[in-house]
Design a protein around this motif. Structure first.
Motif, PDB file in Angstrom:
ATOM      1  N   GLU A  36       0.795  -1.229   0.000  1.00 56.16           N
ATOM      2  CA  GLU A  36       0.000   0.000   0.000  1.00 56.16           C
ATOM      3  C   GLU A  36       0.827   1.279   0.000  1.00 56.16           C
ATOM      4  OE1 GLU A  36      -2.314  -0.045   3.509  1.00 56.16           O
ATOM      5  OE2 GLU A  36      -0.644   0.240   4.885  1.00 56.16           O
ATOM      6  N   ASN A  53       2.363   4.618  -0.981  1.00 57.65           N
ATOM      7  CA  ASN A  53       1.799   5.542  -1.974  1.00 57.65           C
ATOM      8  C   ASN A  53       2.729   5.792  -3.154  1.00 57.65           C
ATOM      9  OD1 ASN A  53      -0.596   5.904  -0.569  1.00 57.65           O
ATOM     10  ND2 ASN A  53       0.275   7.555   0.681  1.00 57.65           N
ATOM     11  N   ALA A  56       0.089   1.188  -5.901  1.00 54.68           N
ATOM     12  CA  ALA A  56       0.414   2.475  -6.515  1.00 54.68           C
ATOM     13  C   ALA A  56       1.028   2.283  -7.896  1.00 54.68           C
ATOM     14  CB  ALA A  56       1.360   3.260  -5.597  1.00 54.68           C
ATOM     15  N   ASP A  95      -1.740   1.300 -10.349  1.00 49.78           N
ATOM     16  CA  ASP A  95      -2.518   2.462 -10.781  1.00 49.78           C
ATOM     17  C   ASP A  95      -1.727   3.327 -11.757  1.00 49.78           C
ATOM     18  OD1 ASP A  95      -4.578   1.666  -9.229  1.00 49.78           O
ATOM     19  OD2 ASP A  95      -4.230   3.073  -7.587  1.00 49.78           O
ATOM     20  N   PRO A 131     -12.016   6.208 -10.634  1.00 49.03           N
ATOM     21  CA  PRO A 131     -10.927   5.598  -9.838  1.00 49.03           C
ATOM     22  C   PRO A 131     -10.825   4.104 -10.118  1.00 49.03           C
ATOM     23  CG  PRO A 131     -12.822   6.096  -8.459  1.00 49.03           C
ATOM     24  CD  PRO A 131     -13.090   6.720  -9.790  1.00 49.03           C
ATOM     25  N   SER A 167      -7.535   1.285  -5.992  1.00 49.26           N
ATOM     26  CA  SER A 167      -7.574   2.486  -5.150  1.00 49.26           C
ATOM     27  C   SER A 167      -8.879   2.569  -4.373  1.00 49.26           C
ATOM     28  CB  SER A 167      -7.394   3.731  -6.014  1.00 49.26           C
ATOM     29  OG  SER A 167      -8.425   3.814  -6.996  1.00 49.26           O
ATOM     30  N   LYS A 181      -8.539   0.057  -1.539  1.00 52.54           N
ATOM     31  CA  LYS A 181      -7.579   0.557  -0.554  1.00 52.54           C
ATOM     32  C   LYS A 181      -8.229   1.622   0.337  1.00 52.54           C
ATOM     33  CE  LYS A 181      -3.137   2.979  -0.278  1.00 52.54           C
ATOM     34  NZ  LYS A 181      -2.047   3.582  -1.062  1.00 52.54           N
TER      35      LYS A 181
END
Length: 1015
Positions: free
Chosen positions: A329, A331, A337, A340, A447, A451, A454
């Motif tokens: 997790e 960022n 991350a 994404d 999104p 995300s 999370k």
């Protein structure tokens, strides 16, 4: 949940809340659970439920939060696993009529989305479970049309899997796809109320918008299949989210009193399969976060507390999985991350590029392994493929296949499909795709799934940290799902990775019970004579005195800075045992004191009562003696007064008798003289009458003799005239005999017809019916040849009397009859109350607003002419109770005013009224529906009750028509929807006994139902 329901209190409302909370489980399990290799009823979503209780411990309601439904299971299932239960339950348990309406067949083989390897599960009755689900939906509060809409969406998802595509080549060389068999598409469109051409184009083309430009491209076969599966997954996922929201609307607490909350978290466990994908990755991430909270609350915080309180303690080592959570997790360099970032990166993005990025950034991480990572260079593990990576979780190593990671994280649904779903006539489907509305369209990228999950996990962790958690650890005894089979290796593995060994070591080395000094002293102070009932010094000193007097060994407890720590549970049990006996002694003491007080109170009450009774008895006897003496005295007085009165009466009677004798003699004398005068007058009148009679007889004799002479003379003249007439007739007959013989038949026929017509009209004149237009009688036809004439005369007469009747109308009366005619068109044979209103004239202003001084202020506030003024009952939106209000209708507005003060409460323009709803019964309840978004509709629609319902709705209907030149819809049904604030509430009419005469009784059953009892 069953335990909570069993130990809670009883009562109609409590039982209803408990039943709704319990029945929410079958609905969510049907739509969110599926058979997996390890569990026949595995939850494929996470659920957190807050149950709210009042001060008595009775449940008030609850709120459910769901996390990450495994929507990829809708389109594809691993081997030996099934799709979600609801699909099999619907096909197995649905009636023939239901399946026919949904255009489904019972055969599982007909649907591509259903895994055929394990369609039937031993010991599972899908048909019975479907009946349970339908009953549960009804108990939770789903309306029949809502349940039908949900099943229609489920059927549409099933049928989407049967749509097949075939490739075609265009002239420009681009590949495109076409639907092979359009029958399935046609049935889907019929279920969802969709235009077939719109949905077919959405499967074949994709529109991309950038700033002010739109580009439409064709989809090849692979892209078309992706669009089909994406639509099915999104449709089912959004339906599940809507179900949770709908259930929350029914089970949420209605009251706003202070309440206690118990949270229940039921979430998927750690998953290790042969083929682990994106779903297993984020599920295991969630379990890592839960394990982290478990470590902090049970191992880390407890050991830190011992050190903080100054307790001698040897630190126990345990594995902290924070490093694994950071790997996932973080960022900037976390796996989520990077995933994404890869999804949002322009250019060619594949699962292989994502894996390459992981190898570059996470290669040195000690918990990450792949073919290119440093930690795998010295491993001889050839089982790790090139398209996989491995993470060493707290529960063990898990190998993830990167295939599908990017697509599943993107969770992309083409905008064309969203807009196509929004254009449907299906209310539920349209509500599931609000982004399809062109007015609300956004070019912002939604999104990603990672995300979103999370963020929801972070919210869950924050919520759990505010609670006092209790853990239930489920140990799986074997992998065969068989009873009485125990696998020691599997159990030891679970105990090890759940951290239970470290937890047991901490518990053994630590203290079984800890409590602040204040709470401990408050609970056990009755066991020591020095601390009971009040201890005036510090709480710690009080606890020391208490434990010293109880002679508890010093090794059994330790004193912290703010808490007392007890090592052995037996010591705590002994304290509780002593407290129990002491409480019994105290209860006995309280009972003794209470009984003494009760006896003294009863004695004093009896003493006071005895004194009161003695006083009343003495008073009674003295009063009785006085009344006897008084009655005797009155009796003697009455005898004396009677003797005196009788003596006086005799004297008065003698005096009166003397006076009456003289009067009687004078009266007899006057009577004698009057009778003499009367006889004299009668004799004179008799003589005059005899003379008049004789003279009358003489005049009559002379008149009769003259009449006889005149009659004889007239008889002679008549005889001469008759003879002369016969002679003239004989001459005429001789002269015209030949002429009469030639035309006699026609003349006789005409004469006969003329006489018949004359007789017909004269008889018709005598038998004409009344001039009422409603009179339908008409005299019978006397002759067959007059049939047409008779019918035409009947029509002319009816038109003539209708005109005569209309000519009597004034303009005001004509308007009333037009309103009556309008009411007949609206309510005749539809509303049972209509027949009672036919004979009642429409008056309009029943309150005489302009004349009544009570409403002078209200009359001044209304500028327009008042067309209707009456008192109605306004139904409260929250509890269904009625309150009297003044209802005013003008040409532009209808106004609600307070009955007592005359103050205007609401002014609603008639153009904001969209429709009116009433029932078919003989009640006076009606709903006024307002236009959504208007100022008047801020609190929702209005519910009124009035005995003059027919007149009010008729005048409202005509006013809106004259104002807008449009007719509003008047819905007449025993079940309709109204808008209260943000909720849609169903108003349902049922037969019941009335408490307030014939007024309907309204009762809110829940947030979605208002029941109206009518006679």
């Amino acid at each position: 949940m069953s335990y909570v329901a069993a130990v809670c209190g009883k009562g109609a409302e409590v039982n209803q809340v408990k039943e709704q909370l319990l029945q929410s489980n079958p609905v969510l399990e049907a739509f969110g659970n599926a058979k997996t290799m390890r569990n026949d009823n595995s939850s494929r979503f996470g659920k957190y439920m807050d149950i709210e209780f009042d001060f008595k411990g009775d449940p008030l309601g609850g709120v459910i939060s769901n996390y990450l439904l495994e929507k990829s299971r809708v389109v594809k299932q691993p081997r030996d696993e099934r799709n979600f239960h609801i699909f099999y339950q619907l096909l197995s348990g649905g009636s023939e009529d239901l399946l026919k309406r949904l255009m489904l067949e019972r055969d599982f083989n007909q649907y591509n989305y259903l895994g055929l390897d394990s369609a039937k599960v031993n010991g599972v009755d899908d048909a019975a479970n479907f009946r349970t689900v339908k009953n549960a939906m009804q108990i939770v509060g789903f309306m029949d049309d809502e349940a039908e809409s949900v099943l229609e969406v489920v059927a549409a998802v099933l049928k989407l899997g049967n749509i097949e595509f075939k490739p075609e080549s265009r002239v420009n060389g681009l590949d495109e796809s076409r639907i092979q068999d359009k029958n399935e598409l046609k049935e889907i469109c019929e279920l969802l109320g969709q235009d077939q051409a719109v949905l077919e184009r959405a499967f074949s083309f994709r529109t991309v918008e950038a700033k002010q430009e739109k580009v439409s491209t064709t989809l090849n076969v692979a892209q078309a299949y992706y669009a089909r599966d994406a639509l099915a997954k999104n449709l089912y996922n959004r339906l599940f989210t809507w179900l949770v929201s709908r259930i929350n609307g029914s089970i949420k607490a209605q009251t706003k009193v202070r309440k206690k909350v118990m949270g229940v978290l039921d979430i998927y466990g750690f998953e290790i399969f042969e083929n682990n994908s994106f779903e297993q990755f984020i599920i295991n991430y969630c379990n890592e976060k839960l394990q982290q909270i478990f470590i902090e609350l049970t191992l880390k915080e407890e050991q830190e507390e011992y050190i903080k309180e100054g307790i001698e303690w040897t630190h126990i080592e345990y594995f902290n999985n924070a490093i694994i959570c950071e790997l996932i997790e973080n960022n900037t360099n976390g796996i989520l991350a990077m995933l994404d970032e890869e999804c949002l990166r322009p250019g060619t993005v594949t699962d292989e590029t994502f894996l390459e990025k992981l190898n570059q950034i996470c290669a040195i991480h000690e918990r990450f392994e792949s073919r290119m990572s440093k930690s795998s260079r010295f491993l001889n593990d050839t089982t790790l493929p090139h398209n996989c990576f491995r993470i060493q979780h707290y529960a063990g190593k898990v190998m993830y296949h990167v295939e599908g990671f990017v697509d599943k994280n993107n969770d992309l649904l083409y905008r064309d499909l969203s807009q196509a779903m929004w254009k449907t006539n299906h209310v539920l489907v349209k509500a599931l795709f609000p982004e399809g509305n062109p007015a609300k369209m956004s070019l912002k990228r939604p999104p990603t799934a990672g995300s979103q999950f999370k963020a929801s996990v972070a919210t869950l962790m924050k919520n759990l940290q505010t609670k006092n958690p209790n853990y239930i650890r489920c140990i799986k005894p074997n992998d065969q799902k068989a009873p009485r089979v125990f696998s020691g290796a599997l159990v030891r593995h679970q105990v090890r990775y759940l951290g239970l060994m470290e937890n047991v070591r901490v518990r053994r080395a630590g203290y079984a019970f800890k409590q602040p000094y204040e709470s401990c002293l408050e609970r056990y102070k009755m066991l020591c004579s020095q601390t009971w009932p009040h201890w005036r010094q510090g709480a710690r000193d009080g606890v020391k005195v208490l434990l010293t007097e109880l002679q508890i060994p010093p090794e059994e407890f330790s004193y912290g800075r703010s808490k007392i720590f007890i090592r052995n549970p037996r010591t705590l049990f002994e304290l509780e045992h002593l407290r129990k006996h002491r409480l019994e002694d105290l209860a006995t003491l309280i009972q003794k004191i209470y009984r003494g007080w009760k006896c003294r109170t009863d004695f004093l009450l009896m003493k006071k009562s005895q004194i009161t009774i003695s006083a009343w008895t003495r008073r009674h006897f003295q009063r009785k003696k006085y009344l006897q003496l008084k009655s005797k005295t009155i009796l003697i007085q009455s005898y004396i007064r009677g003797w005196k009165a009788r003596k006086l009466l005799r004297e008065l009677k003698h005096q009166k008798r003397c006076e009456e004798s003289a009067t009687t003699i004078a009266a007899y004398w006057r009577g004698t003289q009057a009778r003499k005068d009367l006889r004299r007058l009668k004799e004179a009148a008799r003589r005059k009458h005899a003379i008049a009679v004789i003279w009358a007889y003489w005049l009559g004799y002379e008149a009769r003799r003259e009449l006889k002479r005149l009659k004889e003379e007239a008889r002679r003249k008549h005889a001469v005239a008759v003879i002369w007439a016969y002679w003239l007739g004989l001459k005429v007959r001789r002269e015209y005999r030949k002429f009469f013989r030639a035309n006699a038949g026609r003349k006789i026929y005409e004469f006969t017809i003329q006489r018949i017509m004359q007789k017909y009209f004269l008889e018709l004149k005598k038998k004409l019916p009344s001039l009422s237009p409603t009179e339908r009688t008409w005299p019978a036809r006397p002759y067959l040849f007059l049939d047409d004439t008779h019918t035409e005369l009947k029509r002319i007469f009816h038109l003539w009397r209708c005109k005569k009747y209309r000519d009597q109308f004034t303009e005001q009366k004509r308007a009333i009859f037009e309103e009556k005619l309008e009411a007949s068109e609206l309510f005749k044979d539809k509303k049972a109350l209509y027949t009672n209103s036919v004979s009642q004239p429409f008056q309009g202003d029943y309150l005489e607003i302009s004349k009544n001084p009570k409403y002078q202020k209200l009359n001044g506030a209304v500028e327009e002419k008042i067309m209707l003024a009456d008192v109605v009952n306004k139904i409260n939106r929250a509890n269904g109770k009625g309150a009297p209000r003044i209802f005013l209708l003008t040409k532009s507005n209808f106004i609600i005013a307070d009955l007592k003060s005359g103050q205007i409460k609401s002014t609603i323009p008639v153009i904001d009224i969209t429709s009116v709803s009433v029932s078919k019964q003989a009640d006076g309840l009606f709903a006024v529906h307002l236009k959504e978004g208007s100022t008047a509709a801020a609190k929702g629609d209005f519910l009124f009750n009035s005995d003059r319902l027919i007149e009010i709705i008729t005048k409202l209907y005509r006013t809106i028509f004259f104002k807008t030149n449009q007719k509003i819809n008047v819905e007449i049904n025993n079940e309709f929807l109204v808008q209260f604030n943000q909720d849609k509430v169903c108003v349902k009419f049922i037969q019941g006994v009335q408490k307030n005469g014939n007024l309907p009784a309204c009762k809110r059953k829940n947030n979605r139902l208002l029941e109206v009892s009518v006679p």
